[in-house]
Design a protein around this motif. Structure first.
Motif, PDB file in Angstrom:
ATOM      1  N   ALA A   1       0.856  -1.183   0.000  1.00 25.86           N
ATOM      2  CA  ALA A   1       0.000   0.000   0.000  1.00 25.86           C
ATOM      3  C   ALA A   1       0.890   1.229   0.000  1.00 25.86           C
ATOM      4  CB  ALA A   1      -0.907   0.017   1.237  1.00 25.86           C
ATOM      5  N   SER A   2       0.496   2.239  -0.747  1.00 22.85           N
ATOM      6  CA  SER A   2       1.235   3.501  -0.788  1.00 22.85           C
ATOM      7  C   SER A   2       0.253   4.651  -0.639  1.00 22.85           C
ATOM      8  CB  SER A   2       1.982   3.663  -2.121  1.00 22.85           C
ATOM      9  OG  SER A   2       2.950   2.662  -2.266  1.00 22.85           O
ATOM     10  N   VAL A   3       0.722   5.725  -0.002  1.00 23.69           N
ATOM     11  CA  VAL A   3      -0.098   6.917   0.189  1.00 23.69           C
ATOM     12  C   VAL A   3       0.522   8.053  -0.609  1.00 23.69           C
ATOM     13  CG1 VAL A   3      -1.002   8.569   1.875  1.00 23.69           C
ATOM     14  CG2 VAL A   3      -0.737   6.163   2.512  1.00 23.69           C
ATOM     15  N   PHE A   4      -0.318   8.732  -1.390  1.00 24.03           N
ATOM     16  CA  PHE A   4       0.126   9.858  -2.207  1.00 24.03           C
ATOM     17  C   PHE A   4      -0.659  11.092  -1.815  1.00 24.03           C
ATOM     18  CE2 PHE A   4       0.712   5.965  -4.582  1.00 24.03           C
ATOM     19  CZ  PHE A   4       2.031   6.067  -4.982  1.00 24.03           C
ATOM     20  N   ARG A   5       0.062  12.168  -1.529  1.00 26.50           N
ATOM     21  CA  ARG A   5      -0.565  13.432  -1.124  1.00 26.50           C
ATOM     22  C   ARG A   5      -0.771  14.294  -2.362  1.00 26.50           C
ATOM     23  NH1 ARG A   5       1.834  18.509   1.728  1.00 26.50           N
ATOM     24  NH2 ARG A   5       0.088  19.207   2.995  1.00 26.50           N
ATOM     25  N   GLY A   6      -1.999  14.740  -2.553  1.00 27.91           N
ATOM     26  CA  GLY A   6      -2.315  15.590  -3.687  1.00 27.91           C
ATOM     27  C   GLY A   6      -1.905  17.024  -3.432  1.00 27.91           C
ATOM     28  N   ILE A   7      -1.568  17.735  -4.493  1.00 23.65           N
ATOM     29  CA  ILE A   7      -1.220  19.142  -4.341  1.00 23.65           C
ATOM     30  C   ILE A   7      -2.406  20.050  -4.655  1.00 23.65           C
ATOM     31  CG2 ILE A   7       1.229  18.789  -4.741  1.00 23.65           C
ATOM     32  CD1 ILE A   7       0.801  19.828  -7.601  1.00 23.65           C
ATOM     33  N   GLU A   8      -3.436  19.482  -5.285  1.00 24.71           N
ATOM     34  CA  GLU A   8      -4.635  20.253  -5.562  1.00 24.71           C
ATOM     35  C   GLU A   8      -5.733  19.296  -5.984  1.00 24.71           C
ATOM     36  OE1 GLU A   8      -5.915  24.388  -7.794  1.00 24.71           O
ATOM     37  OE2 GLU A   8      -3.979  23.504  -8.220  1.00 24.71           O
ATOM     38  N   GLY A   9      -6.975  19.624  -5.656  1.00 24.68           N
ATOM     39  CA  GLY A   9      -8.075  18.779  -6.076  1.00 24.68           C
ATOM     40  C   GLY A   9      -9.393  19.225  -5.483  1.00 24.68           C
ATOM     41  N   PHE A  10     -10.465  18.597  -5.981  1.00 17.47           N
ATOM     42  CA  PHE A  10     -11.791  18.800  -5.407  1.00 17.47           C
ATOM     43  C   PHE A  10     -12.568  17.508  -5.582  1.00 17.47           C
ATOM     44  CE2 PHE A  10     -12.616  19.773  -9.810  1.00 17.47           C
ATOM     45  CZ  PHE A  10     -13.890  19.304 -10.038  1.00 17.47           C
TER      46      PHE A  10
ATOM     47  N   ALA B   1      -4.406   9.891  -1.569  1.00 16.06           N
ATOM     48  CA  ALA B   1      -4.829   8.649  -2.213  1.00 16.06           C
ATOM     49  C   ALA B   1      -4.033   7.485  -1.640  1.00 16.06           C
ATOM     50  CB  ALA B   1      -4.622   8.733  -3.723  1.00 16.06           C
ATOM     51  N   VAL B   2      -4.736   6.472  -1.187  1.00  9.04           N
ATOM     52  CA  VAL B   2      -4.106   5.230  -0.753  1.00  9.04           C
ATOM     53  C   VAL B   2      -4.307   4.241  -1.902  1.00  9.04           C
ATOM     54  CG1 VAL B   2      -4.043   3.391   0.963  1.00  9.04           C
ATOM     55  CG2 VAL B   2      -4.748   5.702   1.643  1.00  9.04           C
ATOM     56  N   VAL B   3      -3.204   3.720  -2.427  1.00 11.60           N
ATOM     57  CA  VAL B   3      -3.257   2.801  -3.559  1.00 11.60           C
ATOM     58  C   VAL B   3      -2.751   1.435  -3.103  1.00 11.60           C
ATOM     59  CG1 VAL B   3      -2.443   2.349  -5.901  1.00 11.60           C
ATOM     60  CG2 VAL B   3      -2.922   4.701  -5.181  1.00 11.60           C
ATOM     61  N   ILE B   4      -3.558   0.422  -3.366  1.00 14.24           N
ATOM     62  CA  ILE B   4      -3.246  -0.953  -2.974  1.00 14.24           C
ATOM     63  C   ILE B   4      -3.417  -1.831  -4.209  1.00 14.24           C
ATOM     64  CG2 ILE B   4      -3.993  -2.891  -1.542  1.00 14.24           C
ATOM     65  CD1 ILE B   4      -5.075  -0.689   0.429  1.00 14.24           C
ATOM     66  N   VAL B   5      -2.433  -2.698  -4.465  1.00 14.04           N
ATOM     67  CA  VAL B   5      -2.528  -3.645  -5.576  1.00 14.04           C
ATOM     68  C   VAL B   5      -2.277  -5.046  -5.055  1.00 14.04           C
ATOM     69  CG1 VAL B   5      -1.564  -4.355  -7.805  1.00 14.04           C
ATOM     70  CG2 VAL B   5      -1.766  -1.921  -7.266  1.00 14.04           C
ATOM     71  N   ASP B   6      -3.165  -5.966  -5.406  1.00 11.18           N
ATOM     72  CA  ASP B   6      -3.020  -7.377  -5.041  1.00 11.18           C
ATOM     73  C   ASP B   6      -3.976  -8.168  -5.933  1.00 11.18           C
ATOM     74  OD1 ASP B   6      -2.498  -9.820  -3.729  1.00 11.18           O
ATOM     75  OD2 ASP B   6      -2.368  -8.845  -1.791  1.00 11.18           O
ATOM     76  N   ARG B   7      -4.071  -9.446  -5.671  1.00 10.39           N
ATOM     77  CA  ARG B   7      -5.016 -10.276  -6.412  1.00 10.39           C
ATOM     78  C   ARG B   7      -6.438  -9.843  -6.075  1.00 10.39           C
ATOM     79  NH1 ARG B   7      -0.777 -13.266  -5.003  1.00 10.39           N
ATOM     80  NH2 ARG B   7       0.370 -14.262  -6.690  1.00 10.39           N
TER      81      ARG B   7
ATOM     82  N   ALA C   1     -16.615  15.594  -4.119  1.00 13.57           N
ATOM     83  CA  ALA C   1     -18.066  15.716  -4.057  1.00 13.57           C
ATOM     84  C   ALA C   1     -18.522  17.023  -3.416  1.00 13.57           C
ATOM     85  CB  ALA C   1     -18.657  14.525  -3.301  1.00 13.57           C
ATOM     86  N   SER C   2     -17.719  17.585  -2.520  1.00 18.71           N
ATOM     87  CA  SER C   2     -18.099  18.850  -1.872  1.00 18.71           C
ATOM     88  C   SER C   2     -17.932  20.036  -2.808  1.00 18.71           C
ATOM     89  CB  SER C   2     -17.256  19.082  -0.619  1.00 18.71           C
ATOM     90  OG  SER C   2     -15.905  19.339  -0.976  1.00 18.71           O
ATOM     91  N   ASN C   3     -17.201  19.846  -3.911  1.00 15.24           N
ATOM     92  CA  ASN C   3     -16.953  20.872  -4.921  1.00 15.24           C
ATOM     93  C   ASN C   3     -16.107  22.030  -4.397  1.00 15.24           C
ATOM     94  OD1 ASN C   3     -17.150  21.469  -7.638  1.00 15.24           O
ATOM     95  ND2 ASN C   3     -18.915  22.811  -7.368  1.00 15.24           N
ATOM     96  N   HIS C   4     -15.377  21.810  -3.314  1.00 13.06           N
ATOM     97  CA  HIS C   4     -14.481  22.809  -2.745  1.00 13.06           C
ATOM     98  C   HIS C   4     -13.055  22.481  -3.184  1.00 13.06           C
ATOM     99  CE1 HIS C   4     -12.962  25.759   0.128  1.00 13.06           C
ATOM    100  NE2 HIS C   4     -12.064  24.853   0.481  1.00 13.06           N
ATOM    101  N   ILE C   5     -12.354  23.445  -3.787  1.00 18.85           N
ATOM    102  CA  ILE C   5     -10.993  23.204  -4.263  1.00 18.85           C
ATOM    103  C   ILE C   5     -10.009  23.327  -3.105  1.00 18.85           C
ATOM    104  CG2 ILE C   5      -9.128  24.042  -5.738  1.00 18.85           C
ATOM    105  CD1 ILE C   5     -11.193  24.724  -7.839  1.00 18.85           C
ATOM    106  N   HIS C   6      -9.176  22.310  -2.958  1.00 13.62           N
ATOM    107  CA  HIS C   6      -8.102  22.285  -1.966  1.00 13.62           C
ATOM    108  C   HIS C   6      -6.791  22.392  -2.728  1.00 13.62           C
ATOM    109  CE1 HIS C   6     -10.918  20.781   1.102  1.00 13.62           C
ATOM    110  NE2 HIS C   6     -11.432  20.089   0.113  1.00 13.62           N
ATOM    111  N   THR C   7      -5.873  23.235  -2.252  1.00 12.46           N
ATOM    112  CA  THR C   7      -4.633  23.453  -2.980  1.00 12.46           C
ATOM    113  C   THR C   7      -3.480  23.770  -2.033  1.00 12.46           C
ATOM    114  OG1 THR C   7      -3.577  24.769  -4.727  1.00 12.46           O
ATOM    115  CG2 THR C   7      -5.162  25.906  -3.332  1.00 12.46           C
ATOM    116  N   THR C   8      -2.258  23.574  -2.526  1.00 15.42           N
ATOM    117  CA  THR C   8      -1.065  23.936  -1.747  1.00 15.42           C
ATOM    118  C   THR C   8      -0.583  25.335  -2.090  1.00 15.42           C
ATOM    119  OG1 THR C   8       0.378  22.953  -3.414  1.00 15.42           O
ATOM    120  CG2 THR C   8      -0.239  21.565  -1.541  1.00 15.42           C
ATOM    121  N   ARG C   9      -1.208  25.982  -3.077  1.00 17.27           N
ATOM    122  CA  ARG C   9      -0.772  27.329  -3.442  1.00 17.27           C
ATOM    123  C   ARG C   9      -0.893  28.261  -2.246  1.00 17.27           C
ATOM    124  NH1 ARG C   9      -4.108  27.175  -8.703  1.00 17.27           N
ATOM    125  NH2 ARG C   9      -5.594  27.829  -7.157  1.00 17.27           N
TER     126      ARG C   9
END
Length: 112
Positions: free
Chosen positions: A41-50, A71-77, A52-60
């Motif tokens: 499993a790996s965790v990736f931090r976004g620098i910007e996004g929105f 985002a937590v990404v997991i790959v397996d069978r 269902a709430s439609n509120h933009i989150h950003t690092t600017r």
């Protein structure tokens, strides 16, 4: 563990500040994935996004957000991933959970 060929990718997108019993939700998900014996499993931090709430989150700097997407990404069978989805879906009160078929080309750890 060896993993090659057809697999399933689970992606769980939550807010950086989302918690489960006092600890970051993404940490809880990773630790549960480890305890479940999943391949990784790996965790990736976004620098910007929105979402269902439609509120933009950003690092600017002018509109600095304290709740960036993670985002937590997991790959397996497929089978263990589906069992894990049933375990963690109730933890995600706000966010997105997706599944996708993937092909693992290479999965090698250190010392392998």
């Amino acid at each position: 563990m060896t993993l090659e060929g057809p697999a399933r990718r689970l992606t769980i997108v939550v807010g950086e500040n989302d918690t489960w019993h006092g600890r970051p939700l993404y940490t809880e998900i990773v630790h549960r994935a480890h305890a479940a014996g999943l391949a990784g499993a790996s965790v990736f931090r976004g620098i910007e996004g929105f979402g269902a709430s439609n509120h933009i989150h950003t690092t600017r700097i002018l509109s600095l957000s304290e709740d960036l997407p993670v985002a937590v990404v997991i790959v397996d069978r497929a089978e263990p991933v589906h069992r894990f989805v049933d375990e963690v879906a109730p933890l995600v009160e706000e966010g997105l959970i997706t599944l996708a078929d993937v092909e693992v080309v290479r999965y090698v750890g250190r010392g392998s």
